[in-house]
Design a protein around this motif. Structure first.
Motif, PDB file in Angstrom:
ATOM      1  N   VAL A  91      37.438  65.695  33.034  1.00  0.00           N
ATOM      2  CA  VAL A  91      37.266  65.919  34.472  1.00  0.00           C
ATOM      3  C   VAL A  91      36.892  64.606  35.166  1.00  0.00           C
ATOM      4  O   VAL A  91      37.417  64.288  36.240  1.00  0.00           O
ATOM      5  CB  VAL A  91      36.214  67.022  34.732  1.00  0.00           C
ATOM      6  N   LYS A  92      36.021  63.826  34.552  1.00  0.00           N
ATOM      7  CA  LYS A  92      35.627  62.530  35.109  1.00  0.00           C
ATOM      8  C   LYS A  92      36.843  61.611  35.243  1.00  0.00           C
ATOM      9  O   LYS A  92      37.029  60.946  36.261  1.00  0.00           O
ATOM     10  CB  LYS A  92      34.567  61.894  34.215  1.00  0.00           C
ATOM     11  N   GLN A  93      37.676  61.593  34.213  1.00  0.00           N
ATOM     12  CA  GLN A  93      38.890  60.770  34.247  1.00  0.00           C
ATOM     13  C   GLN A  93      39.807  61.213  35.384  1.00  0.00           C
ATOM     14  O   GLN A  93      40.357  60.384  36.111  1.00  0.00           O
ATOM     15  CB  GLN A  93      39.629  60.864  32.914  1.00  0.00           C
ATOM     16  N   LEU A  94      39.980  62.522  35.543  1.00  0.00           N
ATOM     17  CA  LEU A  94      40.818  63.023  36.633  1.00  0.00           C
ATOM     18  C   LEU A  94      40.260  62.613  37.994  1.00  0.00           C
ATOM     19  O   LEU A  94      41.021  62.227  38.891  1.00  0.00           O
ATOM     20  CB  LEU A  94      40.919  64.551  36.573  1.00  0.00           C
ATOM     21  N   ARG A  95      38.960  62.701  38.156  1.00  0.00           N
ATOM     22  CA  ARG A  95      38.337  62.345  39.429  1.00  0.00           C
ATOM     23  C   ARG A  95      38.493  60.853  39.729  1.00  0.00           C
ATOM     24  O   ARG A  95      38.633  60.459  40.871  1.00  0.00           O
ATOM     25  CB  ARG A  95      36.853  62.724  39.431  1.00  0.00           C
ATOM     26  N   GLU A  96      38.467  60.022  38.685  1.00  0.00           N
ATOM     27  CA  GLU A  96      38.593  58.579  38.877  1.00  0.00           C
ATOM     28  C   GLU A  96      40.037  58.155  39.134  1.00  0.00           C
ATOM     29  O   GLU A  96      40.299  57.280  39.950  1.00  0.00           O
ATOM     30  CB  GLU A  96      38.054  57.830  37.661  1.00  0.00           C
ATOM     31  N   GLU A  97      40.983  58.797  38.443  1.00  0.00           N
ATOM     32  CA  GLU A  97      42.380  58.361  38.509  1.00  0.00           C
ATOM     33  C   GLU A  97      43.209  59.125  39.538  1.00  0.00           C
ATOM     34  O   GLU A  97      44.211  58.607  40.023  1.00  0.00           O
ATOM     35  CB  GLU A  97      43.019  58.476  37.128  1.00  0.00           C
ATOM     36  N   ALA A  98      42.837  60.362  39.821  1.00  0.00           N
ATOM     37  CA  ALA A  98      43.618  61.184  40.755  1.00  0.00           C
ATOM     38  C   ALA A  98      42.676  62.103  41.520  1.00  0.00           C
ATOM     39  O   ALA A  98      42.680  63.319  41.330  1.00  0.00           O
ATOM     40  CB  ALA A  98      44.671  61.982  39.997  1.00  0.00           C
ATOM     41  N   ALA A  99      41.859  61.513  42.376  1.00  0.00           N
ATOM     42  CA  ALA A  99      40.818  62.258  43.075  1.00  0.00           C
ATOM     43  C   ALA A  99      41.367  63.419  43.905  1.00  0.00           C
ATOM     44  O   ALA A  99      40.675  64.418  44.109  1.00  0.00           O
ATOM     45  CB  ALA A  99      40.010  61.317  43.965  1.00  0.00           C
ATOM     46  N   GLN A 100      42.605  63.314  44.391  1.00  0.00           N
ATOM     47  CA  GLN A 100      43.179  64.370  45.237  1.00  0.00           C
ATOM     48  C   GLN A 100      43.768  65.522  44.422  1.00  0.00           C
ATOM     49  O   GLN A 100      44.057  66.582  44.968  1.00  0.00           O
ATOM     50  CB  GLN A 100      44.271  63.781  46.147  1.00  0.00           C
ATOM     51  N   MET A 101      43.955  65.317  43.117  1.00  0.00           N
ATOM     52  CA  MET A 101      44.567  66.349  42.275  1.00  0.00           C
ATOM     53  C   MET A 101      43.583  67.509  42.087  1.00  0.00           C
ATOM     54  O   MET A 101      42.417  67.299  41.777  1.00  0.00           O
ATOM     55  CB  MET A 101      44.937  65.776  40.901  1.00  0.00           C
ATOM     56  N   PRO A 102      44.058  68.740  42.279  1.00  0.00           N
ATOM     57  CA  PRO A 102      43.163  69.883  42.055  1.00  0.00           C
ATOM     58  C   PRO A 102      42.794  69.999  40.573  1.00  0.00           C
ATOM     59  O   PRO A 102      43.611  69.702  39.695  1.00  0.00           O
ATOM     60  CB  PRO A 102      43.976  71.094  42.501  1.00  0.00           C
TER      61      PRO A 102
ATOM     62  N   VAL B 138      43.426  69.455  33.418  1.00  0.00           N
ATOM     63  CA  VAL B 138      42.376  69.074  32.466  1.00  0.00           C
ATOM     64  C   VAL B 138      42.970  68.949  31.065  1.00  0.00           C
ATOM     65  O   VAL B 138      42.654  68.010  30.327  1.00  0.00           O
ATOM     66  CB  VAL B 138      41.207  70.085  32.501  1.00  0.00           C
ATOM     67  N   TRP B 139      43.844  69.870  30.684  1.00  0.00           N
ATOM     68  CA  TRP B 139      44.491  69.806  29.368  1.00  0.00           C
ATOM     69  C   TRP B 139      45.261  68.502  29.234  1.00  0.00           C
ATOM     70  O   TRP B 139      45.200  67.837  28.194  1.00  0.00           O
ATOM     71  CB  TRP B 139      45.415  71.015  29.203  1.00  0.00           C
ATOM     72  N   HIS B 140      45.976  68.108  30.255  1.00  0.00           N
ATOM     73  CA  HIS B 140      46.724  66.851  30.221  1.00  0.00           C
ATOM     74  C   HIS B 140      45.768  65.664  30.095  1.00  0.00           C
ATOM     75  O   HIS B 140      46.025  64.725  29.342  1.00  0.00           O
ATOM     76  CB  HIS B 140      47.598  66.705  31.471  1.00  0.00           C
ATOM     77  N   ALA B 141      44.650  65.710  30.814  1.00  0.00           N
ATOM     78  CA  ALA B 141      43.670  64.623  30.722  1.00  0.00           C
ATOM     79  C   ALA B 141      43.069  64.544  29.317  1.00  0.00           C
ATOM     80  O   ALA B 141      42.827  63.444  28.804  1.00  0.00           O
ATOM     81  CB  ALA B 141      42.567  64.813  31.764  1.00  0.00           C
ATOM     82  N   ILE B 142      42.853  65.692  28.685  1.00  0.00           N
ATOM     83  CA  ILE B 142      42.323  65.700  27.316  1.00  0.00           C
ATOM     84  C   ILE B 142      43.304  65.021  26.359  1.00  0.00           C
ATOM     85  O   ILE B 142      42.902  64.299  25.461  1.00  0.00           O
ATOM     86  CB  ILE B 142      41.989  67.137  26.871  1.00  0.00           C
ATOM     87  N   SER B 143      44.601  65.230  26.577  1.00  0.00           N
ATOM     88  CA  SER B 143      45.584  64.600  25.689  1.00  0.00           C
ATOM     89  C   SER B 143      45.540  63.081  25.800  1.00  0.00           C
ATOM     90  O   SER B 143      46.013  62.371  24.921  1.00  0.00           O
ATOM     91  CB  SER B 143      46.994  65.124  25.981  1.00  0.00           C
ATOM     92  N   GLY B 144      44.952  62.562  26.883  1.00  0.00           N
ATOM     93  CA  GLY B 144      44.806  61.125  27.053  1.00  0.00           C
ATOM     94  C   GLY B 144      43.631  60.528  26.294  1.00  0.00           C
ATOM     95  O   GLY B 144      43.399  59.332  26.336  1.00  0.00           O
ATOM     96  N   VAL B 145      42.870  61.366  25.592  1.00  0.00           N
ATOM     97  CA  VAL B 145      41.738  60.885  24.796  1.00  0.00           C
ATOM     98  C   VAL B 145      42.282  60.385  23.467  1.00  0.00           C
ATOM     99  O   VAL B 145      42.563  61.165  22.558  1.00  0.00           O
ATOM    100  CB  VAL B 145      40.696  62.020  24.592  1.00  0.00           C
TER     101      VAL B 145
END
Length: 198
Positions: free
Chosen positions: A108-119, A125-132
């Protein structure tokens, strides 16, 4: 003999072995549910003459006085509970839960930093987890968590699986582990680690 049932049933098995073949017990290995029995010094002590191994998804034998982020926080939040079990090991379920929450918080932190406008939706979140993975892998209480750069990977790459041994001394001891944990090398009997994608 591999035991895949509940820890309560494992105690019944140990009782039967204790009564029938205490002098020459069979080689026993249990699944991760046996960790709950092994973490309880009183229950574990009922069968001191029966050695056994069990699988754990952490390095096991953690204590409230441990230095990891998880156990330092447990000591801070629940000092009375930690004082009750100074000589007891904790099972790995707390470490797994801690790492799962930490993984979601990081995503969630990564999403907020990289794509703040994305719901914040489950697929996002699943996609962001795959980036770990790689330098962004999570060094958790239950080992390194990395999804290897694969978007559709459902489980971490080379997730830690350890074997703990209860011998006649009655305390869990590390017998070996496979997977990634810090900079430590896995046991020689493990399959080779999977390479991470770029």
């Amino acid at each position: 003999m591999f035991f895949a049932g509940r820890s309560e049933d494992f105690e019944s098995l140990l009782g039967g072995i204790n009564e029938s073949c205490n002098s020459a017990p069979p080689v026993l290995i249990g699944g991760d549910d046996v960790a709950r029995l092994a973490a309880d010094a009183d229950r574990r002590g009922h069968y001191p003459g029966i050695p056994y191994d069990f699988l754990d998804f952490t390095l096991g034998s953690a204590h409230c006085d441990g230095t990891s982020e998880l156990y330092a926080e447990l000591s801070r939040l629940f000092p009375e509970e930690c004082a009750k079990v100074p000589n007891s090991s904790l099972d790995g379920h707390a470490a797994l839960g801690f790492d799962a929450v930490k993984l979601y918080v990081n995503a969630v932190k990564q999403l907020r930093e990289e794509a703040a406008q994305m719901p914040l939706t489950p697929p996002a979140v699943w996609h962001a987890i795959s980036g770990v993975h790689g330098d962004g892998a999570l060094d958790g209480a239950s080992g390194i968590i990395s999804f290897g750069g694969e978007v559709d990977r459902q489980v971490p790459l080379d997730k830690l699986l350890s074997v703990q041994r209860i011998d006649r001394t009655g305390r869990p001891a590390q017998a070996g582990f496979c997977g990634r944990v810090g900079g430590r090398k896995q046991a020689a009997w493990c399959p080779a680690l999977e390479p991470e994608e770029g």
